[in-house]
Design an enzyme around this catalytic site. Structure first.
Site, PDB file in Angstrom:
ATOM      1  CG  MET A 156      -5.195   7.157  -5.445  1.00  8.74           C
ATOM      2  SD  MET A 156      -4.035   6.115  -4.501  1.00  8.74           S
ATOM      3  CE  MET A 156      -4.936   4.564  -4.473  1.00  8.74           C
TER       4      MET A 156
ATOM      5  N   GLY B 126      -6.200  -3.053  -5.048  1.00 10.96           N
ATOM      6  CA  GLY B 126      -6.565  -2.388  -3.807  1.00 10.96           C
ATOM      7  C   GLY B 126      -7.575  -3.168  -2.994  1.00 10.96           C
TER       8      GLY B 126
ATOM      9  N   GLY C  63       0.801  -1.220   0.000  1.00 10.77           N
ATOM     10  CA  GLY C  63       0.000   0.000   0.000  1.00 10.77           C
ATOM     11  C   GLY C  63       0.828   1.261   0.000  1.00 10.77           C
TER      12      GLY C  63
ATOM     13  NE  ARG D 294      -2.172  -5.903   0.228  1.00 12.66           N
ATOM     14  CZ  ARG D 294      -2.255  -5.761  -1.101  1.00 12.66           C
ATOM     15  NH1 ARG D 294      -1.197  -5.298  -1.771  1.00 12.66           N
ATOM     16  NH2 ARG D 294      -3.348  -6.061  -1.735  1.00 12.66           N
TER      17      ARG D 294
ATOM     18  CG  HIS E   9      10.019  -0.400  -0.601  1.00 19.98           C
ATOM     19  ND1 HIS E   9       8.740  -0.167  -0.150  1.00 19.98           N
ATOM     20  CD2 HIS E   9       9.992  -0.193  -1.945  1.00 19.98           C
ATOM     21  CE1 HIS E   9       7.977   0.162  -1.180  1.00 19.98           C
ATOM     22  NE2 HIS E   9       8.712   0.172  -2.265  1.00 19.98           N
TER      23      HIS E   9
ATOM     24  CG  PHE F 129       3.878   2.125  -9.035  1.00 18.85           C
ATOM     25  CD1 PHE F 129       4.768   1.489  -8.199  1.00 18.85           C
ATOM     26  CD2 PHE F 129       4.379   2.842 -10.105  1.00 18.85           C
ATOM     27  CE1 PHE F 129       6.137   1.578  -8.397  1.00 18.85           C
ATOM     28  CE2 PHE F 129       5.739   2.943 -10.313  1.00 18.85           C
ATOM     29  CZ  PHE F 129       6.620   2.307  -9.464  1.00 18.85           C
TER      30      PHE F 129
END
Length: 307
Positions: free
Chosen positions: A245, A272, A52, A144, A123, A268
């Site tokens: 988005m 969702g 996310g 997640r 990351h 990307f």
């Protein structure tokens, strides 16, 4: 038999400090990050890949712009801090790379010059973070569940020109063996879970935000020290939704970004959703994954949601 085209170097993988990274991640930037100058109004979005990241970046950017996507400053958040600038076309083959070498300038240099307030994504593991980060800036960590993370990672890179093609079976093995890019999921998440009481750290679960975006967007805004009016909150909720988005990124692709930008080529924005792993895991794969997860997370009361 036709000769197989050799992938470009930039599309390869290398190891640094025992962890695998794609070759557009710079070892020099990872090293330099420890002494990176953190500003008091910085907001750092830290995630394990495919957890996310871009959703939270959009939320944070919209909070800073009072909910208006056209006012979001994407200079510092457009690419992960440890990578090169991905707002370019990366070559797929060695032949293409020799003809048009990619710009290997560190994205960190652009972030260092970016105006405040900066939104910075990474990351990397906690041990690579700037020493002053938790004392100076605001950090938002999003976790997640690893099954959906694995599915999203596979869909993100399944068509990537690796020398060894990425299959779903291979993805599972890489995750379980800890050989996936950016390292093992448990190590990454546990480090930040253990320090979740730090005042400047907000630890969130992707699944919680998905279930009640309005509640958690308000929590994020308050953590950033930028409380929203009810009207602004609704704008952020609407424009950070998946349809919102997609509309923003499509407009950006058409008006602002280079047509061959890697940021536009790579998907990307995925579905969702949560629970997509059920469409991918076989019974045997799921049992093997559960056994690995329970072993790795033994004694960690984190309450990961798989549904």
């Amino acid at each position: 038999m036709a000769k197989r085209t050799k992938p470009s170097y930039i599309r390869g993988v290398h190891e640094y400090d025992g962890i695998n990274y794609l070759n557009f991640v710079l070892d020099s930037s990872i090293k330099a990050l420890r002494t990176f100058n953190v500003r008091p109004d910085d907001t750092w979005v830290v995630t394990y890949p495919k957890s996310g990241t871009h959703w939270m970046l959009e939320i944070v950017g919209l909070i800073n712009s009072d909910g208006y996507p056209e006012k979001v400053d994407r200079i510092s958040s457009s690419t992960v801090v440890e990578m090169i600038d991905l707002d370019q076309k990366l070559p797929d083959t060695m032949e293409e790379e020799e003809q048009s070498p990619p710009d290997m300038a560190p994205n960190m240099e652009k972030i260092e010059r970016a105006p405040s307030p900066r939104v910075i994504q990474t990351h990397l593991r906690l041990k690579y973070m700037p020493e002053a980060l938790l004392k100076t800036g605001k950090v938002i960590y999003v976790a997640r569940n690893p099954k959906d993370t694995a599915v999203s990672w596979y869909n993100f890179l399944k068509d990537y020109p690796f020398e060894v093609p990425l299959t779903w079976e291979r993805t599972i093995e890489l995750v379980i063996n800890g050989n996936i890019e950016f390292g093992p999921w448990p190590d990454h998440v546990k480090e930040f879970w253990e320090i979740r009481q730090e005042e400047n750290l907000l630890f969130l679960f992707y699944e919680d935000i998905l279930q009640d975006p309005e509640k958690y967007i308000r929590i994020v805004a308050d953590h950033m020290g930028r409380p929203l009016s009810d009207e602004a909150l609704q704008r952020v909720v609407e424009n950070s939704s998946m349809p919102g988005m997609r509309k923003t990124y499509q407009k950006r692709a058409e008006e602002n970004a280079e047509p061959n930008s890697e940021l536009i080529r790579l998907p990307f924005l995925n579905k969702g959703k949560t629970g997509r792993w059920k469409n991918y895991f076989t019974v045997a794969q799921n049992e093997k994954f559960d056994e690995w997860f329970q072993k790795e997370m033994q004694g960690v009361d984190i309450g990961v949601q798989f549904e």
